[in-house]
Design an enzyme around this catalytic site. Structure first.
Site, PDB file in Angstrom:
ATOM      1  N   CYS A 174      -0.165   4.067   2.422  1.00 28.81           N
ATOM      2  CA  CYS A 174       0.165   3.738   3.816  1.00 28.81           C
ATOM      3  C   CYS A 174       1.671   3.814   4.058  1.00 28.81           C
ATOM      4  CB  CYS A 174      -0.357   2.343   4.165  1.00 28.81           C
ATOM      5  SG  CYS A 174      -2.163   2.193   4.059  1.00 28.81           S
ATOM      6  N   CYS A 177       0.848  -1.194   0.000  1.00 32.97           N
ATOM      7  CA  CYS A 177       0.000   0.000   0.000  1.00 32.97           C
ATOM      8  C   CYS A 177       0.884   1.245   0.000  1.00 32.97           C
ATOM      9  CB  CYS A 177      -0.927   0.011   1.214  1.00 32.97           C
ATOM     10  SG  CYS A 177      -1.971   1.494   1.271  1.00 32.97           S
TER      11      CYS A 177
END
Length: 177
Positions: A136, A133
């Protein structure tokens, strides 16, 4: 147990074997403590879902880390498994309206992990790297930089994730999952 594991790795995994020794050690260019390194390794092992790695790293972690840290590592691996899917979608989908919608997902553990938040961020960064991700990864890396961690330390976290992910692949190839 770690040495036995390394001794049993096949010849084609020699680079990973040598890298494992290096990344699980404290480094002069990284301010990560031994406990932080072990915690990151356990979070990564959980994220790989590889039983052999989980058992191997847990045995090391259980001897070095307290119960609240072990629980926080499980929480980081679990909450990031959820968040990484959600925020990877938000990041990759072409319709920007999704970025404006509230997530409506409970994630209180991030604010109150029961341990030093910086350590929780280290674990979250490592798991986010395994789960791919980008949003993230950026968020956790930036939080760690603001908390005073060097880029070398952040790189160390990612190197731990990379090496353990490679070893998880070896386990799959060797049917030792």
């Amino acid at each position: 147990m770690l040495q036995t594991y390394k001794d049993q790795l096949p010849d084609y995994a020699k680079d990973l074997k040598l890298n494992l020794t290096q990344v699980l050690s404290e480094s002069p260019s990284s301010e990560l403590s031994n406990q932080q390194i072990t915690g990151v390794a356990l979070a990564v092992a959980y994220a790989t879902r590889n039983r052999q790695l989980i058992e191997l790293i847990f045995q090391k972690a259980e001897a070095e880390l307290d119960e609240s840290t072990l629980q926080a590592i499980k929480a980081a691996a679990s909450i990031m498994a959820m968040n990484n899917i959600y925020y990877r979608f938000v990041h990759l989908v072409k319709d920007s309206e999704y970025q404006r919608l509230p997530a409506n997902l409970r994630m209180n553990i991030i604010a109150n992990p029961g341990i030093d938040k910086k350590d929780f961020e280290l674990y979250s960064l490592a798991v986010s790297a395994i789960n791919g991700c980008g949003l993230c990864i950026d968020a956790h890396a930036n939080t760690l930089i603001k908390a005073g961690f060097s880029k070398h330390s952040i790189q160390h976290v990612i190197r731990i994730a990379a090496v353990l992910n490679g070893l998880a692949q070896v386990s799959i190839i060797e049917n030792k999952t």
